[in-house]
Design an enzyme around this catalytic site. Structure first.
Site, PDB file in Angstrom:
ATOM      1  N   ARG A  16     -50.133  38.149 -13.948  1.00 23.95           N
ATOM      2  CA  ARG A  16     -49.011  38.719 -13.183  1.00 23.95           C
ATOM      3  C   ARG A  16     -49.096  40.246 -13.107  1.00 23.95           C
ATOM      4  O   ARG A  16     -48.620  40.845 -12.149  1.00 23.95           O
ATOM      5  CB  ARG A  16     -47.674  38.262 -13.773  1.00 23.95           C
ATOM      6  CG  ARG A  16     -47.523  36.745 -13.699  1.00 23.95           C
ATOM      7  CD  ARG A  16     -46.099  36.280 -13.869  1.00 23.95           C
ATOM      8  NE  ARG A  16     -46.074  34.909 -14.344  1.00 23.95           N
ATOM      9  CZ  ARG A  16     -46.204  33.823 -13.574  1.00 23.95           C
ATOM     10  NH1 ARG A  16     -46.389  33.944 -12.280  1.00 23.95           N
ATOM     11  NH2 ARG A  16     -46.177  32.618 -14.093  1.00 23.95           N
TER      12      ARG A  16
ATOM     13  N   ASP B  19     -40.597  35.786 -15.698  1.00 19.81           N
ATOM     14  CA  ASP B  19     -41.976  36.083 -15.294  1.00 19.81           C
ATOM     15  C   ASP B  19     -42.044  37.069 -14.128  1.00 19.81           C
ATOM     16  O   ASP B  19     -43.134  37.441 -13.694  1.00 19.81           O
ATOM     17  CB  ASP B  19     -42.690  34.788 -14.891  1.00 19.81           C
ATOM     18  CG  ASP B  19     -42.930  33.882 -16.097  1.00 19.81           C
ATOM     19  OD1 ASP B  19     -43.015  34.405 -17.226  1.00 19.81           O
ATOM     20  OD2 ASP B  19     -43.026  32.655 -15.903  1.00 19.81           O
TER      21      ASP B  19
HETATM   22  C1  S3P Z   1     -42.483  28.550 -19.134  1.00 19.41           C
HETATM   23  C2  S3P Z   1     -41.506  29.240 -19.804  1.00 19.41           C
HETATM   24  C3  S3P Z   1     -41.481  30.698 -19.920  1.00 19.41           C
HETATM   25  C4  S3P Z   1     -42.386  31.360 -18.885  1.00 19.41           C
HETATM   26  C5  S3P Z   1     -43.731  30.696 -18.788  1.00 19.41           C
HETATM   27  C6  S3P Z   1     -43.568  29.234 -18.416  1.00 19.41           C
HETATM   28  C7  S3P Z   1     -42.417  27.080 -19.104  1.00 19.41           C
HETATM   29  O1  S3P Z   1     -41.940  31.071 -21.206  1.00 19.41           O
HETATM   30  O2  S3P Z   1     -42.558  32.720 -19.189  1.00 19.41           O
HETATM   31  O3  S3P Z   1     -44.519  31.322 -17.804  1.00 19.41           O
HETATM   32  O4  S3P Z   1     -43.153  26.457 -18.295  1.00 19.41           O
HETATM   33  O5  S3P Z   1     -41.626  26.517 -19.860  1.00 19.41           O
HETATM   34  P1  S3P Z   1     -40.952  31.158 -22.475  1.00 19.41           P
HETATM   35  O6  S3P Z   1     -40.507  29.814 -22.829  1.00 19.41           O
HETATM   36  O7  S3P Z   1     -41.804  31.778 -23.557  1.00 19.41           O
HETATM   37  O8  S3P Z   1     -39.844  32.071 -22.023  1.00 19.41           O
END
Ligand code: S3P
Length: 451
Positions: A402, A327
Site C-alpha cells: 500500500r 488500510d
Molecule cells: C484484515 C484485517 C485488518 C487489515 C488487513 C486485513 C482482515 O488487519 O489491516 O489488511 O482480513 O481481517 P487487523 O486485524 O490487524 O486490523
C-alpha cells in the site's frame, strides 16, 4: 527459503485525467475467508472473482497442505473441496505465508482446535509482525505455541485435542484477532464469544453464516458487539462471488480525485460499512463520489462508484473511524497532500504493525515529496497546499504494497515524477495495478534500479 527477488522499481509520471471504467481485483479479506471456509465445509465451494494475489495464493497453498482440494478451473472459477469441520490434516511442510498477516493469523485460529502440529513462517515483513495478539486467546482455547521472541514467526503451533470455548474481549481493534478466535471456535464444542468494543470488519461472521454456521450477534451493556458461534456446525459448500476490493479501489479513486478532468467508474466495489470509512472521509473533504447500482452479493453490499475530480479540503478524521479505513491511511494521506488546508488523522497506533510501520513510511515519503507532515504517537497531520505537491522523490516501499501504490498515485498528480524502489509487493493484493492504472490514463513504467 526467501531468495530475495530483485527489487522492481516503478516510476509514475504526471499524467492526464484518470477516466473510464474498471473493476479492481477481488477483496483480499473475503478471498482468504472463502478459501479457508471452503476448505472446512463439506462438498464443493465455487468462488467467483477470487483475488489471485500472492497473499491469497499463500492461503490456497496452505489449505492444500492441510488436506483441502483447492484449484482454479480453466474458467477462472476457484473450487474448494472441503474436508469437513475439524478434519484438517497435519501439514508435511512449513506453511510459508509470505507477506500475508491475514493468512498467518486466521490459519493459526483454524489450526488451534485441530490436534496437529504446524510450523508457520513468512517474509522479512511478516517475521517482524506481532502474533502474540492471536497466541493469547488461542492458548486460552488450549493450543500450544513455540514462537520467537515477541511471539513472531517462524513459530510452531500444536492445536488443542480438547479445545475449550472462551469468551474473549478484543484488547485491540483487529478483525484478524476476532476471526482467529471465531475460526478456532468452529471445531470447539459449545459456544465461543468474541466481544469487540470497537466494531471491525465482519466478513468472517457474514461468511460463516453463508456456509450454514449458527452465529448470533448481541450488544453488551456497554454497547460492545458480542458475536457467539455454536461450535462444530456442519458447513456446506457454497457459491461465493467476491466483490471488488474497496481497499484496492481506493488507489484509482484518489488518482481520479486529484487529477483535474477525471471521471472514473469503478465496478462492483464491496461496500460493507466496516470498510468504507475512506469514502466517507473523502466525501467530507468535498469529493464527488456517487454510489450507483447498489446491490447485495453473497451477503455483502456491493455497488459501482462514480468519481469526478474536484477540489478537496483538509478535515479532522475522527479516531473512531480508523477501524473502517485502517488500510486506507497511506492513500488518504496522499489525498490530503493535494487538499487545501490541514488534515488531522488520529487513532493510528495500529499502522505501526502493518506490512511496514506505515506511520513512519507515510511521513517519510510525503516529506520527501515536499509535503509538510507531522506525526504524533498515534496521529498524522498533513498540510495540503490545495495544489499539486512537488513529488520528484524516490520512495522506500519497505515490503509494503500500500505504500508502493499510494506513492505511485501521488506521482500521477505531482509536479515531478515519483519512483518507488520496489513495486513487487503490489502483487500481494493488486496484481496488474500498473496496467489497470495506465489503461485509465496514468503513466507508470519500469524505472532503472540504482547502480
Ligand atoms: C484484515 C484485517 C485488518 C487489515 C488487513 C486485513 C482482515 O488487519 O489491516 O489488511 O482480513 O481481517 P487487523 O486485524 O490487524 O486490523
Amino acid at each position: 527459503m526467501h531468495a530475495a527477488a530483485p527489487p522492481r522499481p516503478l516510476i509514475s509520471r504526471p499524467a492526464g485525467p484518470i477516466s473510464g471504467r474498471a473493476r479492481v481485483p477481488g477483496d483480499k479479506s473475503i478471498s482468504h475467508r472463502a478459501l479457508m471456509l471452503g476448505g472446512v465445509a463439506l462438498g464443493t465451494s465455487e468462488i467467483h472473482g477470487l483475488l489471485e494475489g500472492e497473499d491469497v495464493l499463500r492461503t490456497a497453498a496452505a489449505m492444500r497442505l492441510l488436506g483441502a482440494e483447492v484449484e482454479r478451473g480453466a474458467d477462472g472459477v476457484w473450487r474448494a473441496e472441503g474436508r469437513g469441520v475439524g478434519a484438517l490434516i497435519e501439514p508435511e511442510d512449513v506453511l510459508d505465508l509470505g507477506n500475508s498477516g491475514t493468512s498467518a493469523r486466521l490459519l493459526l485460529g483454524l489450526l488451534a482446535s485441530h490436534p496437529l502440529t504446524a510450523c508457520l513462517t513468512g517474509d522479512a515483513s511478516l517475521r517482524r509482525r506481532p502474533m502474540g495478539r492471536v497466541i493469547q486467546p488461542l492458548a486460552e482455547i488450549g493450543a500450544g505455541f513455540a514462537a520467537r521472541a515477541g511471539g513472531r514467526v517462524p513459530l510452531a503451533i500444536t492445536g488443542a485435542a480438547e479445545p475449550m470455548p472462551i469468551r474473549y474481549r478484543l484488547p485491540v481493534a483487529s478483525a484478524q484477532v476476532k476471526s482467529a478466535v471465531l475460526l478456532a471456535a468452529l471445531n470447539t464444542p459449545g459456544s465461543t464469544s468474541v466481544i469487540e468494543p470497537e466494531p471491525v470488519r465482519d466478513h468472517t461472521e457474514l461468511m460463516l453464516r453463508h456456509f450454514g454456521a449458527r452465529l448470533s450477534i448481541e450488544r453488551e451493556p456497554d454497547g460492545a458487539r458480542a458475536s457467539t458461534l455454536e461450535g462444530q456446525p456442519e458447513l456446506k459448500g457454497r457459491r461465493i462471488r467476491v466483490p471488488a476490493d474497496p481497499s484496492s479501489a481506493a488507489f484509482p479513486a484518489v488518482a481520479a480525485l486529484i487529477r483535474p478532468g477525471s471521471e472514473l467508474r469503478l465496478e462492483g466495489v464491496g461496500l460493507n460499512p466496516h470498510r468504507t470509512g475512506l469514502y466517507e472521509t473523502l466525501r467530507e473533504m468535498g469529493a464527488e463520489i456517487q454510489t450507483l447500482d447498489a446491490r447485495a452479493e453473497a451477503g455483502e453490499p456491493v455497488g459501482d462508484l462514480l468519481i469526478r475530480a474536484g477540489r478537496l479540503r483538509g478535515i479532522e478524521v475522527p479516531a473512531s473511524r480508523a477501524p473502517s479505513m485502517i488500510d486506507e491511511y497511506p492513500i488518504l494521506a496522499v489525498a490530503a497532500a493535494f487538499a487545501e488546508g490541514r488534515t488531522v488523522m488520529r487513532g493510528l497506533a495500529e499502522l505501526k504493525v502493518k506490512e511496514s510501520d506505515r506511520l513512519a513510511a507515510i511521513a517519510e515519503g510525503l516529506a520527501r515529496c515536499g509535503v509538510k507532515v507531522e506525526t504524533g504517537p498515534d496521529s498524522l497531520t498533513v498540510e495540503g497546499a490545495g495544489a499539486p505537491p512537488k513529488g520528484g522523490a524516490r520512495i522506500a516501499t519497505r515490503l509494503d504494497h500500500r505504500i508502493a501504490m499510494a506513492f505511485l498515485v501521488l506521482g500521477i498528480g505531482a509536479k515531478e515524477p515519483v519512483t518507488v524502489d520496489d513495486a513487487a509487493p503490489i502483487e500481494t493484493s493488486f496484481p496488474g495495478f500498473a496496467a489497470l492504472m495506465n489503461g485509465l490514463g496514468a503513466e507508470i513504467a519500469e524505472a532503472t534500479p540504482p547502480a
